[in-house]
Scaffold this motif. Structure first.
Motif, mmCIF file in Angstrom:
data_model
loop_
_atom_site.group_PDB
_atom_site.id
_atom_site.type_symbol
_atom_site.label_atom_id
_atom_site.label_comp_id
_atom_site.label_asym_id
_atom_site.label_seq_id
_atom_site.Cartn_x
_atom_site.Cartn_y
_atom_site.Cartn_z
ATOM 1 N N THR A 1 45.550 43.601 35.111
ATOM 2 C CA THR A 1 44.658 43.429 36.257
ATOM 3 C C THR A 1 43.419 44.295 36.107
ATOM 4 O O THR A 1 42.285 43.828 36.299
ATOM 5 C CB THR A 1 45.385 43.795 37.561
ATOM 6 O OG1 THR A 1 46.524 42.939 37.727
ATOM 7 C CG2 THR A 1 44.460 43.619 38.760
ATOM 8 N N TRP A 2 43.609 45.547 35.755
ATOM 9 C CA TRP A 2 42.464 46.448 35.547
ATOM 10 C C TRP A 2 41.580 45.948 34.409
ATOM 11 O O TRP A 2 40.352 46.001 34.507
ATOM 12 C CB TRP A 2 42.958 47.847 35.247
ATOM 13 C CG TRP A 2 43.312 48.623 36.486
ATOM 14 C CD1 TRP A 2 42.923 48.338 37.769
ATOM 15 C CD2 TRP A 2 44.093 49.819 36.546
ATOM 16 N NE1 TRP A 2 43.435 49.281 38.637
ATOM 17 C CE2 TRP A 2 44.154 50.205 37.917
ATOM 18 C CE3 TRP A 2 44.750 50.600 35.617
ATOM 19 C CZ2 TRP A 2 44.843 51.327 38.353
ATOM 20 C CZ3 TRP A 2 45.435 51.735 36.041
ATOM 21 C CH2 TRP A 2 45.479 52.086 37.397
ATOM 22 N N ALA A 3 42.207 45.470 33.335
ATOM 23 C CA ALA A 3 41.431 45.004 32.189
ATOM 24 C C ALA A 3 40.544 43.821 32.578
ATOM 25 O O ALA A 3 39.375 43.758 32.179
ATOM 26 C CB ALA A 3 42.368 44.623 31.040
ATOM 27 N N ASN A 4 41.072 42.901 33.359
ATOM 28 C CA ASN A 4 40.275 41.744 33.786
ATOM 29 C C ASN A 4 39.079 42.171 34.627
ATOM 30 O O ASN A 4 37.956 41.696 34.438
ATOM 31 C CB ASN A 4 41.150 40.769 34.577
ATOM 32 C CG ASN A 4 42.153 40.048 33.709
ATOM 33 O OD1 ASN A 4 41.988 39.960 32.495
ATOM 34 N ND2 ASN A 4 43.209 39.540 34.317
ATOM 35 N N LEU A 5 39.323 43.065 35.581
ATOM 36 C CA LEU A 5 38.244 43.524 36.450
ATOM 37 C C LEU A 5 37.182 44.287 35.661
ATOM 38 O O LEU A 5 35.973 44.079 35.855
ATOM 39 C CB LEU A 5 38.809 44.405 37.567
ATOM 40 C CG LEU A 5 39.783 43.726 38.539
ATOM 41 C CD1 LEU A 5 40.339 44.741 39.530
ATOM 42 C CD2 LEU A 5 39.108 42.582 39.288
ATOM 43 N N LEU A 6 37.625 45.165 34.781
ATOM 44 C CA LEU A 6 36.680 45.966 33.998
ATOM 45 C C LEU A 6 35.876 45.093 33.034
ATOM 46 O O LEU A 6 34.699 45.385 32.757
ATOM 47 C CB LEU A 6 37.432 47.039 33.215
ATOM 48 C CG LEU A 6 38.057 48.159 34.052
ATOM 49 C CD1 LEU A 6 38.956 49.033 33.184
ATOM 50 C CD2 LEU A 6 36.975 49.008 34.719
ATOM 51 N N TYR A 7 36.495 44.031 32.549
ATOM 52 C CA TYR A 7 35.781 43.130 31.630
ATOM 53 C C TYR A 7 34.581 42.495 32.321
ATOM 54 O O TYR A 7 33.459 42.497 31.791
ATOM 55 C CB TYR A 7 36.732 42.058 31.108
ATOM 56 C CG TYR A 7 36.021 40.978 30.329
ATOM 57 C CD1 TYR A 7 35.565 41.224 29.040
ATOM 58 C CD2 TYR A 7 35.789 39.722 30.886
ATOM 59 C CE1 TYR A 7 34.889 40.246 28.317
ATOM 60 C CE2 TYR A 7 35.118 38.739 30.169
ATOM 61 C CZ TYR A 7 34.673 39.012 28.894
ATOM 62 O OH TYR A 7 33.992 38.046 28.196
ATOM 63 N N PHE A 8 34.793 41.946 33.506
ATOM 64 C CA PHE A 8 33.692 41.302 34.215
ATOM 65 C C PHE A 8 32.678 42.337 34.710
ATOM 66 O O PHE A 8 31.481 42.037 34.798
ATOM 67 C CB PHE A 8 34.222 40.468 35.373
ATOM 68 C CG PHE A 8 34.848 39.176 34.930
ATOM 69 C CD1 PHE A 8 34.055 38.096 34.593
ATOM 70 C CD2 PHE A 8 36.224 39.049 34.834
ATOM 71 C CE1 PHE A 8 34.618 36.906 34.161
ATOM 72 C CE2 PHE A 8 36.804 37.861 34.414
ATOM 73 C CZ PHE A 8 35.994 36.781 34.066
ATOM 74 N N LEU A 9 33.143 43.534 35.022
ATOM 75 C CA LEU A 9 32.220 44.601 35.397
ATOM 76 C C LEU A 9 31.295 44.945 34.230
ATOM 77 O O LEU A 9 30.071 45.085 34.404
ATOM 78 C CB LEU A 9 33.007 45.844 35.828
ATOM 79 C CG LEU A 9 32.184 47.102 36.118
ATOM 80 C CD1 LEU A 9 31.265 46.877 37.308
ATOM 81 C CD2 LEU A 9 33.102 48.289 36.383
ATOM 82 N N LEU A 10 31.867 45.078 33.031
ATOM 83 C CA LEU A 10 31.069 45.398 31.848
ATOM 84 C C LEU A 10 30.074 44.291 31.541
ATOM 85 O O LEU A 10 28.905 44.560 31.221
ATOM 86 C CB LEU A 10 31.989 45.641 30.653
ATOM 87 C CG LEU A 10 31.300 45.942 29.313
ATOM 88 C CD1 LEU A 10 30.421 47.189 29.430
ATOM 89 C CD2 LEU A 10 32.332 46.118 28.206
ATOM 90 N N CYS A 11 30.516 43.053 31.641
ATOM 91 C CA CYS A 11 29.606 41.926 31.397
ATOM 92 C C CYS A 11 28.463 41.936 32.409
ATOM 93 O O CYS A 11 27.325 41.589 32.083
ATOM 94 C CB CYS A 11 30.365 40.605 31.463
ATOM 95 S SG CYS A 11 31.484 40.328 30.073
#
Length: 272
Positions: free
Chosen positions: A181-191
């Protein structure tokens, strides 16, 4: 000499400012996405009253489907919460704020990994629980169904452990869900803070490329595990299951850590 990397007082001052800005600009959207179940409830009730002449709310399947769609919408929205940093005017103003990159980075992670997800889940499950309490046609709440399913899973796993003298536990599964869950959120945040335009499209393009690479790796890895688990050996089966969980959690943790590092690198090198 004042610490230029991290100062508790300076961080707290910036964090309060960041929290206020998050509340003004994005909390309403996060909570609104979490209230998608309420909108679906009224739509389903109105549909049934119009075409069936009966009062009937959405069942548990429809509400879970709505929840997962809302979760996906929240992930996409993460491209916007700090996406303004790529704007020359707003991004330059953010860079001039009296806080170090580390302090801004830590505040951003707290907002992205704790504040907004907690508000989203609270809004989703609280509304669902209230609807279930007020309308018997809806059935059980998502929280009660999840709790019951988790308890059944734990009981079944306990029975398997007792029957075959195994030591399998549910902790790796729980950590895996949290890390992914954290990885998904952080991915879109980074993008969101990397792409100046077409943030969501860019995120999907990279995700598509990563999915191809990961599928190639996982296909060969999973094939070897399946071949090993065909052996009639309980101890070997347990070892393989544990190995799968360890690898899955390790990959999620490495990916999340890489994203955290990527966010810091982007903030450190951000210029206008």
């Amino acid at each position: 000499m004042k610490n230029e990397i991290f100062s508790g007082q300076r961080f707290w001052t910036y964090f309060k400012y960041d929290l206020v800005q998050m509340w003004r600009n994005h909390v309403k959207a996060a909570v609104g996405i979490g209230l998608a179940g309420l909108i679906v409830y009224f739509v389903v009730v109105l549909f049934n009253l119009t075409f069936n002449g009966t009062w009937q709310g959405p069942g548990i399947t429809g509400r879970f489907f709505t929840f997962f769609l809302a979760s996906f919408a929240l992930e996409l929205y993460y491209t916007r919460i700090y996406g303004y940093l790529t704007d020359k005017r707003k991004g330059s103003a953010w860079l001039m704020m009296p806080a170090s990159t580390v302090e801004k980075w830590v505040s951003m992670l707290i907002m992205a990994c704790i504040v907004l997800p907690v508000l989203f889940f609270l809004a989703s499950f609280l509304v669902d629980g209230v609807l279930c309490a007020l309308d018997p046609t809806v059935g059980k709440s998502m929280v009660s169904v999840l709790a019951g399913g988790w308890q059944s899973f734990v009981s079944a796993l306990t029975d398997v452990n007792d029957e075959y003298t195994l030591t399998l536990n549910v902790a790796p599964l729980g950590w895996g869900i949290l890390l992914s869950t954290w990885a998904n959120l952080l991915y879109f945040l980074l993008c969101g803070i990397c792409f100046k335009r077409n943030k969501i499209l860019g995120a999907f393009a990279i995700a598509f490329g990563l999915s191809i690479l990961s599928s190639i790796f996982m296909s060969s890895f999973s094939l070897s595990l399946v071949e090993d688990m065909q052996a009639d050996n309980i101890a070997m089966a347990e070892a393989n299951i544990n190995r799968i969980m360890v690898w899955a959690n390790a990959l999620s943790a490495v990916f999340a850590a890489a994203l955290v590092g990527g966010i810091f690198w982007r903030l450190k090198t951000l210029k206008h």
